[in-house]
Write a protein that holds these residues in place. Structure first.
Motif, PDB file in Angstrom:
ATOM      1  N   PRO A 350     -11.123 -18.561   0.236  1.00 34.90           N
ATOM      2  CA  PRO A 350     -10.828 -17.926  -1.052  1.00 34.90           C
ATOM      3  C   PRO A 350      -9.326 -17.762  -1.240  1.00 34.90           C
ATOM      4  CG  PRO A 350     -11.578 -16.290   0.526  1.00 34.90           C
ATOM      5  CD  PRO A 350     -11.732 -17.628   1.200  1.00 34.90           C
ATOM      6  N   LYS A 351      -8.896 -17.816  -2.453  1.00 34.27           N
ATOM      7  CA  LYS A 351      -7.467 -17.665  -2.775  1.00 34.27           C
ATOM      8  C   LYS A 351      -7.221 -16.265  -3.346  1.00 34.27           C
ATOM      9  CE  LYS A 351      -6.555 -21.920  -1.574  1.00 34.27           C
ATOM     10  NZ  LYS A 351      -7.797 -22.206  -0.863  1.00 34.27           N
ATOM     11  N   ASP A 352      -7.476 -15.266  -2.528  1.00 35.23           N
ATOM     12  CA  ASP A 352      -7.282 -13.885  -2.981  1.00 35.23           C
ATOM     13  C   ASP A 352      -5.797 -13.534  -2.989  1.00 35.23           C
ATOM     14  OD1 ASP A 352     -10.020 -13.365  -3.271  1.00 35.23           O
ATOM     15  OD2 ASP A 352     -10.223 -12.882  -1.137  1.00 35.23           O
ATOM     16  N   PRO A 353      -5.340 -12.822  -4.033  1.00 31.40           N
ATOM     17  CA  PRO A 353      -3.928 -12.426  -4.080  1.00 31.40           C
ATOM     18  C   PRO A 353      -3.620 -11.372  -3.021  1.00 31.40           C
ATOM     19  CG  PRO A 353      -5.155 -11.356  -5.834  1.00 31.40           C
ATOM     20  CD  PRO A 353      -6.100 -12.342  -5.199  1.00 31.40           C
ATOM     21  N   LEU A 354      -2.417 -11.401  -2.494  1.00 25.49           N
ATOM     22  CA  LEU A 354      -2.003 -10.425  -1.487  1.00 25.49           C
ATOM     23  C   LEU A 354      -0.952  -9.496  -2.068  1.00 25.49           C
ATOM     24  CD1 LEU A 354      -1.754 -12.680   1.703  1.00 25.49           C
ATOM     25  CD2 LEU A 354      -3.530 -11.003   1.145  1.00 25.49           C
ATOM     26  N   PRO A 355      -1.103  -8.187  -1.855  1.00 23.60           N
ATOM     27  CA  PRO A 355      -0.134  -7.229  -2.402  1.00 23.60           C
ATOM     28  C   PRO A 355       1.141  -7.184  -1.575  1.00 23.60           C
ATOM     29  CG  PRO A 355      -1.790  -6.075  -1.123  1.00 23.60           C
ATOM     30  CD  PRO A 355      -2.196  -7.523  -1.131  1.00 23.60           C
ATOM     31  N   SER A 356       2.192  -6.732  -2.215  1.00 22.33           N
ATOM     32  CA  SER A 356       3.445  -6.520  -1.496  1.00 22.33           C
ATOM     33  C   SER A 356       3.364  -5.220  -0.709  1.00 22.33           C
ATOM     34  CB  SER A 356       4.607  -6.453  -2.482  1.00 22.33           C
ATOM     35  OG  SER A 356       4.466  -5.306  -3.321  1.00 22.33           O
ATOM     36  N   GLU A 357       4.350  -5.008   0.154  1.00 27.31           N
ATOM     37  CA  GLU A 357       4.389  -3.773   0.938  1.00 27.31           C
ATOM     38  C   GLU A 357       4.472  -2.565   0.012  1.00 27.31           C
ATOM     39  OE1 GLU A 357       4.162  -1.720   4.517  1.00 27.31           O
ATOM     40  OE2 GLU A 357       3.965  -3.859   4.119  1.00 27.31           O
ATOM     41  N   GLU A 358       5.258  -2.695  -1.047  1.00 30.11           N
ATOM     42  CA  GLU A 358       5.412  -1.604  -2.013  1.00 30.11           C
ATOM     43  C   GLU A 358       4.079  -1.301  -2.708  1.00 30.11           C
ATOM     44  OE1 GLU A 358       8.023  -0.539  -6.049  1.00 30.11           O
ATOM     45  OE2 GLU A 358       8.404  -2.375  -4.921  1.00 30.11           O
ATOM     46  N   GLU A 359       3.336  -2.337  -3.049  1.00 30.02           N
ATOM     47  CA  GLU A 359       2.042  -2.146  -3.726  1.00 30.02           C
ATOM     48  C   GLU A 359       1.020  -1.513  -2.784  1.00 30.02           C
ATOM     49  OE1 GLU A 359       2.027  -5.765  -7.013  1.00 30.02           O
ATOM     50  OE2 GLU A 359       1.788  -6.235  -4.875  1.00 30.02           O
ATOM     51  N   ILE A 360       1.059  -1.904  -1.520  1.00 30.93           N
ATOM     52  CA  ILE A 360       0.160  -1.285  -0.540  1.00 30.93           C
ATOM     53  C   ILE A 360       0.467   0.207  -0.407  1.00 30.93           C
ATOM     54  CG2 ILE A 360      -0.449  -1.179   1.918  1.00 30.93           C
ATOM     55  CD1 ILE A 360      -0.074  -4.198   2.043  1.00 30.93           C
ATOM     56  N   ASN A 361       1.749   0.550  -0.291  1.00 28.98           N
ATOM     57  CA  ASN A 361       2.146   1.957  -0.154  1.00 28.98           C
ATOM     58  C   ASN A 361       1.776   2.759  -1.398  1.00 28.98           C
ATOM     59  OD1 ASN A 361       3.213   1.557   2.419  1.00 28.98           O
ATOM     60  ND2 ASN A 361       5.254   1.029   1.622  1.00 28.98           N
ATOM     61  N   HIS A 362       1.877   2.132  -2.564  1.00 30.51           N
ATOM     62  CA  HIS A 362       1.521   2.817  -3.812  1.00 30.51           C
ATOM     63  C   HIS A 362       0.031   3.145  -3.835  1.00 30.51           C
ATOM     64  CE1 HIS A 362       1.564   3.973  -7.992  1.00 30.51           C
ATOM     65  NE2 HIS A 362       0.647   3.063  -8.276  1.00 30.51           N
ATOM     66  N   ILE A 363      -0.794   2.198  -3.392  1.00 28.86           N
ATOM     67  CA  ILE A 363      -2.241   2.433  -3.346  1.00 28.86           C
ATOM     68  C   ILE A 363      -2.570   3.527  -2.338  1.00 28.86           C
ATOM     69  CG2 ILE A 363      -4.458   1.401  -2.684  1.00 28.86           C
ATOM     70  CD1 ILE A 363      -3.344  -1.264  -3.801  1.00 28.86           C
TER      71      ILE A 363
END
Length: 581
Positions: A350-363
């Motif tokens: 699957p070609k799932d999008p990967l979040p950035s470090e900043e996006e992970i921390n925001h979540i």
């Protein structure tokens, strides 16, 4: 095409299937856990794990019964796992029972396995592949194609025994015959009916529990049947395919020439994942590997009752019953001339999008995880770490509310807010009347800190009789007025039984001021009545006095007027004398 069905009404938001799924092929949306077909390898673990049966196998049984009802010639290919799963005295009794259901022919899938074995022998002899992973298990094939696509170059480009058998039967009997596979695996259904590389060779897939129930409905007891041989030549050692090392045994027994491959088997999804990760790192080479998703092999397949089968006993019994002899029939393989058992395996990752470090921390911050120490990595949501779960949230596979510690803390925090801010006295006592919760208002009225109160029993603070009655009868006491004169408090009490915790909850409303107002109002009424009575009494006295005075003046007036009358009447006339009696 769906292989596993989903019932929304039964999904209770427990995430057990997510925790069970090793490849996380389950998405949670609107608190409903649903399978992502393009990521699922059909290991069947979620079916086994779901406590509410919200996930079920979509059966082909009605379709098969329809073939027979319409008198369509139908051949059943029975996986060699039947030798360890079904109960019989002799294997031929199973053949007879299936014939009585209406099948025109019963053939062993091990017949197809023999041609697969032959293809493996060719690969071993050629020696051109660095590693060779067997491709009999469709779940293993899916696992590699979807999650470890770099290893597809090591997958033996060979059909599974089911498809090989379907191709053979189709060549021999044509397209007017329906071919049904009977086995222990749910993944075979996708391989047979929706994989464009293999579709058309098997028309339907059913499993052993379904057939056992079908036989029961028809009052057909396998143990009472006569012995009948299957409609195929003896596949010999290839009947060992369903047990661990069964493929290796078949290949080694049939191998005519030596090869340089090291041979081993790996069974169980976790073991397969560990091996494939090792292979991606280049740590394994020169090996022929028998791989199976199910622990113990197909004998413990996803469509059987795994708890009722001992893979160790079955392995010993089968190895003892099935002779490790190569096929002796010289014409066995001639029947497959013109059939290609070749299969190409693809990269289906699957070609799932990967979040950035900043996006992970925001979540993570949205669920109160702002520091590394906040990331508990407890796995309650089904993901091994908070970061992995955050990535799943970003990809739309998971929801923020799946974090159970966060939701518990949030609920606990809300409960504390309620306990601290409500003006009512709230006391929760357990089955032994030990105080479990003590609200801020209770602290204020009874002058006892919550921490100390939670170490005390109810009867140490108040009269516990009503609480004990509710605990015993489970019947609530509502709107009862209770006074605590020692602290100058009057309450209106509601006491109820909490079944889930076997506890008693009391909610006391302070009505002291209302009661005081009622008393003051009553006193005013009493005082007013007393004052009115005094006025009435005084008025009566005055009336009596006035009446007395009026009586005296009336008498005097009467005498005076009588005299005046007589004077006027008898002026100059002698008045008559009163008679004396």
């Amino acid at each position: 095409m769906n292989v596993i069905g989903f019932k929304e009404a039964k999904c209770r938001n427990c995430y057990k299937c997510v925790r069970t799924c090793e490849v996380k092929a389950i998405t949670v949306k609107n608190e409903q856990a649903q399978i992502m077909n393009d990521k699922c390898i059909l290991c069947g673990h979620c079916l086994e794990a779901c406590p509410q049966n919200a996930k079920t196998f979509i059966s082909d049984l009605d379709k098969v019964k329809g073939y027979l009802r319409d008198n369509i010639p139908t051949v059943i290919s029975i996986a060699p796992a039947y030798l360890g799963i079904l109960k019989y005295k002799t294997p031929g009794q199973v053949i007879t029972a299936l014939m009585k259901l209406g099948f025109s022919m019963v053939r062993e899938t091990a017949e197809g396995a023999a041609f697969v074995t032959e293809e493996y022998e060719k690969l071993l002899t050629a020696g051109t592949m660095n590693n060779i992973i067997t491709t009999c298990c469709p779940s293993v094939n899916d696992l590699i194609e979807i999650y470890y696509p770099s290893l597809t170059k090591y997958m033996a480009p060979v059909d599974s025994p089911m498809i090989a058998h379907g191709k053979l039967i189709r060549k021999e009997l044509g397209h007017d015959v329906k071919i049904v596979f009977l086995g222990p695996c749910i993944a075979k259904k996708r391989e047979a009916e929706s994989d464009p590389r293999t579709v058309g060779f098997v028309d339907a897939v059913i499993n052993f529990p379904e057939v056992e129930q079908w036989l029961k409905e028809k009052n057909i007891d396998i143990m009472e049947q006569e012995d009948t041989l299957p409609h195929n030549p003896d596949p010999q050692v290839n009947r060992l395919y369903p047990i661990s090392s069964g493929v290796l045994s078949s290949v080694v027994t049939s191998k005519k020439k030596p090869d340089n491959y090291r041979k081993f088997y790996v069974h169980g999804i976790k073991n397969c994942i560990e091996l494939f990760e090792s292979m991606e790192r280049g740590e394994v080479s020169g090996c022929f590997i028998e791989a199976d998703i199910c622990n113990g092999g197909c004998i413990k397949g996803s469509a059987v009752d795994r708890e009722s089968i001992s893979r160790f006993k079955v392995k010993l019994d089968l190895e003892e019953a099935v002779p490790k002899k190569p096929l002796s029939d010289p014409d066995f393989y001639d029947r497959a001339k013109g059939i290609s058992f070749h299969k190409v395996f693809l990269n289906r990752s699957p070609k799932d999008p990967l979040p950035s470090e900043e996006e992970i921390n925001h979540i993570l911050s949205k669920i109160g995880k702002t520091k590394p120490e906040d990331e508990l990595n407890c796995g309650a949501c089904g993901y091994s770490s908070c970061r992995e779960k955050a990535i799943a949230v970003y990809q739309g596979k998971a929801e923020l509310t799946m974090c159970i510690p966060y939701m518990h803390e949030k609920a606990q925090s809300m409960a504390n807010v309620v306990l601290d801010t409500t003006p009512n006295i709230i006391i929760l006592a357990d089955s032994e009347l030990k105080i479990v919760e003590f609200s801020g208002a209770a602290e204020s009225y009874f002058h006892i800190p919550r921490c100390k109160a939670k170490e005390m029993y109810l009867y140490e603070i108040i009269n516990h009789t009503d609480f004990l009655e509710v605990l015993s009868s489970h019947n609530p006491i509502m709107g009862k007025k209770v006074e605590y004169p020692e602290i100058g408090l009057t309450t209106l009490q509601n006491i109820v039984y909490v079944q889930e915790q076997n506890a008693v909850l009391g909610i006391f409303q302070d009505i002291t001021m209302e009661e005081e107002k009622i008393k003051q109002a009553y006193k005013v009424k009493v005082d007013t009545i007393e004052m009115a009575q005094k006025v009435i009494d005084k008025q009566m006295l005055v009336a009596q006095q006035i009446a007395g005075l009026l009586g005296e003046t009336t008498a005097e007036t009467k005498v005076t007027l009588t005299k005046l009358r007589d004077t006027i009447l008898y002026d100059g006339i002698e008045q008559p004398k009163k008679k004396t009696v």
